[in-house]
Scaffold this active site. Structure first.
Site, PDB file in Angstrom:
ATOM      1  N   GLU A  94     -59.502  -7.862  41.339  1.00 37.21           N
ATOM      2  CA  GLU A  94     -58.347  -6.957  41.278  1.00 37.21           C
ATOM      3  C   GLU A  94     -58.634  -5.518  41.674  1.00 37.21           C
ATOM      4  OE1 GLU A  94     -56.042  -7.250  37.715  1.00 37.21           O
ATOM      5  OE2 GLU A  94     -55.353  -9.240  38.268  1.00 37.21           O
ATOM      6  N   GLU A 117     -56.085 -16.476  38.734  1.00 31.38           N
ATOM      7  CA  GLU A 117     -55.504 -16.201  37.413  1.00 31.38           C
ATOM      8  C   GLU A 117     -54.004 -16.427  37.482  1.00 31.38           C
ATOM      9  OE1 GLU A 117     -56.444 -12.412  35.550  1.00 31.38           O
ATOM     10  OE2 GLU A 117     -58.478 -12.501  36.365  1.00 31.38           O
TER      11      GLU A 117
HETATM   12  C1  BG6 Z   1     -55.752  -9.460  35.075  1.00 31.56           C
HETATM   13  C2  BG6 Z   1     -57.204  -9.272  34.767  1.00 31.56           C
HETATM   14  O1  BG6 Z   1     -55.263  -8.238  35.472  1.00 31.56           O
HETATM   15  O2  BG6 Z   1     -54.886  -9.783  34.052  1.00 31.56           O
HETATM   16  C3  BG6 Z   1     -57.663  -9.849  33.438  1.00 31.56           C
HETATM   17  O3  BG6 Z   1     -58.016  -9.745  35.811  1.00 31.56           O
HETATM   18  C4  BG6 Z   1     -56.587  -9.599  32.399  1.00 31.56           C
HETATM   19  O4  BG6 Z   1     -58.881  -9.252  33.108  1.00 31.56           O
HETATM   20  C5  BG6 Z   1     -55.323 -10.330  32.826  1.00 31.56           C
HETATM   21  O5  BG6 Z   1     -56.959  -9.961  31.103  1.00 31.56           O
HETATM   22  C6  BG6 Z   1     -54.174 -10.199  31.836  1.00 31.56           C
HETATM   23  O6  BG6 Z   1     -53.949  -8.860  31.518  1.00 31.56           O
HETATM   24  P1  BG6 Z   1     -53.879  -8.372  30.009  1.00 31.56           P
HETATM   25  O7  BG6 Z   1     -53.722  -6.903  30.079  1.00 31.56           O
HETATM   26  O8  BG6 Z   1     -52.718  -9.042  29.413  1.00 31.56           O
HETATM   27  O9  BG6 Z   1     -55.163  -8.786  29.379  1.00 31.56           O
END
Ligand code: BG6
Length: 473
Positions: free
Chosen positions: A165, A373
């Protein structure tokens, strides 16, 4: 468009799930590891990274659960300050051994390791030494770190993600440390250039050292929709896609700055310093695939020049309606989508947006894609009989996988899906209050309890999905 003939997931599809070191491992100053920038800057209102899900001490038990789930691949990240406590120089044997053991345990269980080299956790020592990503010195240090990983793990790890990211580090400055005396925007574009060079060096090295491995970035992307069909809003959406997505992907894949962005940076005095050989390096390091982190789509509208610039304020409390959208005068401003449901953190739930994004990227770059993700953060309840009925998460994942299947039908070369996250872990913004996993970790932000692993309803659902190779969603 739906297809009348059933489209299936490919036979060797990676049914995976993801985690990241600082959110999952804990043991943040154990066995020689030192602090990272993100260990120091995590939201102080929630749990810190010291224990997280304590994966460091539970990795065999956790891999047994992955096996039970049926995962055929697992995306994890490697902690730079665990491997190199000073960011460079002497390798921490205990640190690198942890990853060797992890990878061999995965292989023993028939799970393909998918390793992220950098997921926000810059060694604090490098931040202190020369300002971390603001200095070109980091390019050689990052290359050295990659060399150590490729040397020690290259025979076992054949899929690598360079940087997680890079795109979001622009929106979420708490993931980085900035110098108070230099304009923020200038620093961001400078760091972005330096990071892309580091990413390109990692690709070059990987090609030399592990020629049979594949490597690419993991990018956080959202398609930007226009608020209305007014041509000014349409143009604003194009701008948002250029500034928030294609700036990064064009650099990664083609090694070029889009002309409109280059002009913007020049006219506003925020263009990065390009040295001789930079663009040649970027152009020579084409990734094998794109890793996509997708959670939501966004809506934007026209932002007149006369408006005042505003940084985005994210919702870190899980109380709906706290997000404040960014404004870039003359470029775009964020807005809400009245057609979509939102999570408690205001993330707009848009499975179709994933198909749109996958097709856009496929049309543009013709590269294989893996979803690195995708998931739903929520406050999960553990019932008295030790169950977690997370039907909202099942619904979210099912609908997104359905769109993945359709995108495969459209011609997208999708080769894997890594829901976020395999197990509950520390959210970047909201600690253990915001959970994502298939497995519940018995702890809260205040109380470590016994860190027991408890399978949620979504665990059994995903197990069936994998068993049927996505036929039963
Ligand atoms: C992504 C990241 O932005 O989103 C993760 O790569 C992150 O590290 C995930 O945990 C979800 O975001 P958050 O803020 O809900 O943990």
């Amino acid at each position: 468009m739906e297809y009348k003939t059933a489209v299936s997931f490919p036979k060797d599809f990676f049914w995976s799930a993801a985690t990241a070191a600082y959110q999952y491992e804990g043991a943040y100053v154990e066995d020689g590891k030192t602090l990272s920038v993100v260990d120091k800057n995590i939201n102080p209102h929630y749990a810190d990274t010291s224990v997280a899900s304590d994966h460091y001490h539970h990795f065999k038990e956790d891999i047994a659960l992955m096996k039970e789930l049926g995962m055929t691949a697992y995306r994890f990240s490697i902690s730079w300050p665990r491997v190199l406590p000073n960011g460079r120089g002497k390798v921490n044997k205990k640190g690198i051994d942890f990853y060797k053991d992890l990878v061999s345990e995965l292989r023993k269980n028939g799970i393909e390791p998918l390793a992220t080299i950098y997921h926000f956790d810059l060694p604090a020592s490098l931040q202190d030494a020369y300002g971390g990503w603001s200095s070109r010195q980091i390019i050689d240090d990052f290359a050295y770190y990659c060399k150590i990983l490729f040397e020690h793990l290259g025979d076992q790890v054949k899929y690598w993600f360079t940087i997680n990211e890079q795109s979001n580090m622009f929106l979420l400055p708490y993931l980085m440390e900035f110098d108070a005396d230099t304009p923020l925007e200038k620093q961001k574009y400078e760091m972005n250039h330096i990071m892309t060079l580091a990413h390109a060096k990692a690709i070059t090295l990987c090609r030399e050292m592990i020629p049979d491995a594949k490597i690419g970035p993991a990018i956080g992307l959202s398609p930007n929709y226009p608020k209305t069909c007014h041509p000014e809003d349409i143009q604003a959406a194009r701008n948002a896609n250029d500034f928030r997505s294609y700036l990064f992907t064009d650099l990664y894949v083609h090694g070029i700055y889009r002309l409109n962005i280059w002009r913007y940076m020049k006219e506003n005095g925020v263009a990065p310093t390009i040295e001789k050989g930079d663009m040649e390096l970027l152009q020579s390091a084409k990734p094998d695939f794109l890793g996509i982190n997708y959670y939501q789509s966004r809506v934007v509208k026209y932002a007149p020049d006369t408006m005042k610039n505003k940084e985005m304020k994210i919702n870190a409390n899980g109380k709906k309606g706290e997000t404040e959208f960014e404004i870039i005068p003359g470029i775009y401003q964020g807005s809400t989508n009245p057609y979509l449901e939102k999570t408690d953190w205001d993330w707009e739930i848009d499975p179709i947006g994933l198909r749109t994004l996958l097709n856009e990227l496929n049309d543009r770059y013709h590269l294989p894609i893996i979803i690195t993700e995708n998931g739903m953060g929520a406050v999960d309840e553990l019932t008295a009989d030790e169950k977690v009925h997370d039907d909202y998460r099942i619904d979210y994942l099912r609908k997104h996988l359905e769109q993945c299947r359709l995108a495969i039908g459209d011609g997208v070369q999708l080769f894997g899906y890594c829901p976020w996250s395999f197990m509950d872990l520390l959210s970047t913004t909201s600690g253990f209050r915001k959970r994502y996993g298939f497995v519940y970790v018995n702890r809260t932000d205040e109380d470590l309890k016994d860190l027991r692993r408890i399978k949620k309803d979504s665990f059994y659902w995903y197990q069936k999905v994998i068993e049927t190779n996505g036929k039963q969603l």
